[in-house]
Design an enzyme around this catalytic site. Structure first.
Site, mmCIF file in Angstrom:
data_model
loop_
_atom_site.group_PDB
_atom_site.id
_atom_site.type_symbol
_atom_site.label_atom_id
_atom_site.label_comp_id
_atom_site.label_asym_id
_atom_site.label_seq_id
_atom_site.Cartn_x
_atom_site.Cartn_y
_atom_site.Cartn_z
ATOM 1 N N PRO A 61 7.184 -15.440 9.765
ATOM 2 C CG PRO A 61 6.753 -16.668 11.549
ATOM 3 C CD PRO A 61 6.562 -15.415 10.729
ATOM 4 C CD GLN A 70 5.253 -20.002 13.417
ATOM 5 O OE1 GLN A 70 4.774 -20.580 12.453
ATOM 6 N NE2 GLN A 70 5.103 -18.512 13.791
ATOM 7 C CB CYS A 82 -0.047 -22.799 9.094
ATOM 8 S SG CYS A 82 -0.209 -23.091 7.851
ATOM 9 C CG ASN A 112 0.961 -11.256 10.286
ATOM 10 O OD1 ASN A 112 0.558 -12.915 9.804
ATOM 11 N ND2 ASN A 112 1.700 -10.137 9.235
ATOM 12 N N GLY A 113 -0.575 -8.687 8.404
ATOM 13 C CA GLY A 113 -1.814 -8.453 7.616
ATOM 14 C C GLY A 113 -1.994 -7.068 6.709
ATOM 15 C CG ASP A 114 -4.008 -7.253 4.485
ATOM 16 O OD1 ASP A 114 -3.444 -7.738 2.967
ATOM 17 O OD2 ASP A 114 -5.299 -6.509 4.132
ATOM 18 N NE ARG A 132 -0.115 -11.791 1.453
ATOM 19 C CZ ARG A 132 -1.310 -11.350 1.124
ATOM 20 N NH1 ARG A 132 -1.491 -11.908 0.050
ATOM 21 N NH2 ARG A 132 -2.328 -11.384 2.533
#
Length: 365
Positions: free
Chosen positions: A20, A77, A108, A213-215, A238
């Site tokens: 999200p 969420q 967040c 999560n990440g990259d 992203r």
């Protein structure tokens, strides 16, 4: 290497989630990714839904709750700092919208969220996070359609207070059935690289599915993360903004299908489909044009276009009509001789990162 996982009785294949992202992953963008994946996306999750502002939580007051049948399996969420409000919102959402799961946001980093003690601000107050999870789980247990509770968190507030293992213990103790871990701290924001070593430690210790999560920006990266760190799946944010085909590419790879080469014409076909979904979601034509340009600014980097002809033509259009007229000119002209490769978009942060960097943009908060 895992290619799927179970969330209670739900088989999730491929083992991917669209992260999200507020102002990005609305229903039109989620539907776009779903179509481009050939309906193979794993899980979709709403933009986060605030619960603190209402005296009584009202479904009609939150556009983030809108989703379409083809988006299922779908999760909502929610975020906030008051356990009673979070629980009441979760119960109302579950009873009226029947999503496949409810997720609590403890990740967040935005100052307007974390600075008020919700989102990743909860990582500075784990007893409050525990109370929220306890009350939300209890509220869901009273619903006729009992659904899973999941949690999204970061590894900690800053590099000196990484507490993701404590967060895992609380989550499992309160009946959370899936934990998604963004491998950055709140202080880090979106700078530097995600710390997958910590994500791997959580996955090794967990009794529930852990999603990293990440990259994650390619099939190769997804495979490497799954094989190296033992996570049940990957959440992509992203990376999907730059490459909305990524979920289908991963599904193809997991199914043993040959890699599909996206043509320049296929890349342009995204825009009329996205525009259609925006209008169906109630957007104005100019509002939809703004989102077309947002997407174009990212996707145009995939063209072998050193003179930036495609980017310039699309981003300077003043009306939807002009945008699509220019799109047709490009399709019948310069784009015919171009190649498209979303792997040109692997750099998500705008500069090459080789080590973790911790910024001071949130100092004092």
């Amino acid at each position: 290497m895992l290619k799927s996982f179970k969330l209670r009785n739900l088989d999730v294949f491929p083992n991917t989630i669209l992260s999200p992202m507020d102002g990005v992953t609305d229903a039109p963008f989620r539907r776009l990714c779903r179509v481009l994946s050939g309906n193979r996306m794993g899980l979709l999750v709403s933009e986060f839904v605030p619960t603190d502002g209402d005296a009584v939580f009202c479904l009609d007051g939150h556009k983030q709750l809108k989703f379409f049948p083809e988006e299922r399996p779908f999760g909502v969420q929610i975020f906030g700092r008051f356990p009673d409000k979070m629980a009441a919102a979760a119960k109302k959402i579950a009873e009226n919208l029947h999503p496949e799961f409810i997720e609590v946001n403890a990740g967040c980093p935005a100052p307007k969220v974390a600075g008020k003690g919700s989102g990743s601000g909860l990582l500075r107050d784990l007893p409050r996070l525990q109370e929220i999870l306890h009350d939300v789980r209890a509220a869901l247990d009273t619903c006729e359609q009992n659904i899973p509770l999941t949690l999204k968190c970061r590894i900690g507030w800053d590099d000196q207070s990484i507490n993701v293992m404590e967060t895992l213990a609380i989550a499992e103790g309160e009946g959370v059935e899936m934990l998604t871990v963004h491998g950055r701290t709140r202080l880090q924001g979106y700078n530097g690289l995600a710390n997958w070593e910590w994500i791997g430690k959580v996955a090794a210790a967990a009794k529930i599915p852990v999603i990293g999560n990440g990259d994650v920006n390619s099939v190769a990266t997804a495979r490497e993360r799954l094989e190296t760190y033992g996570v049940s799946g990957v959440s992509i944010g992203r990376g999907a903004m730059h490459n909305p085909w990524i979920f289908g590419q991963i599904a193809d790879a997991w199914e043993g299908k040959p890699e599909h080469q996206i043509t320049a014409e296929e890349a342009l076909d995204v825009f009329p489909l996205y525009y259609k979904f925006k209008l169906e979601d109630g957007s104005t034509e100019l509002g939809a044009l703004g989102r077309l340009k947002q997407l174009a600014a990212r996707l145009c980097k995939g063209f072998d276009d050193p003179e930036l002809q495609v980017r310039q033509a699309l981003l300077t259009a003043q009306t939807p009509q002009e945008f699509f007229e220019r799109l047709e000119v490009l399709r019948n002209g310069v784009v015919k001789s171009m190649c498209y490769d979303p792997n040109r978009l692997v750099n998500l942060n705008g500069a090459k990162e080789t080590e973790l960097r911790f910024g001071d943009q949130f100092a004092g908060r």
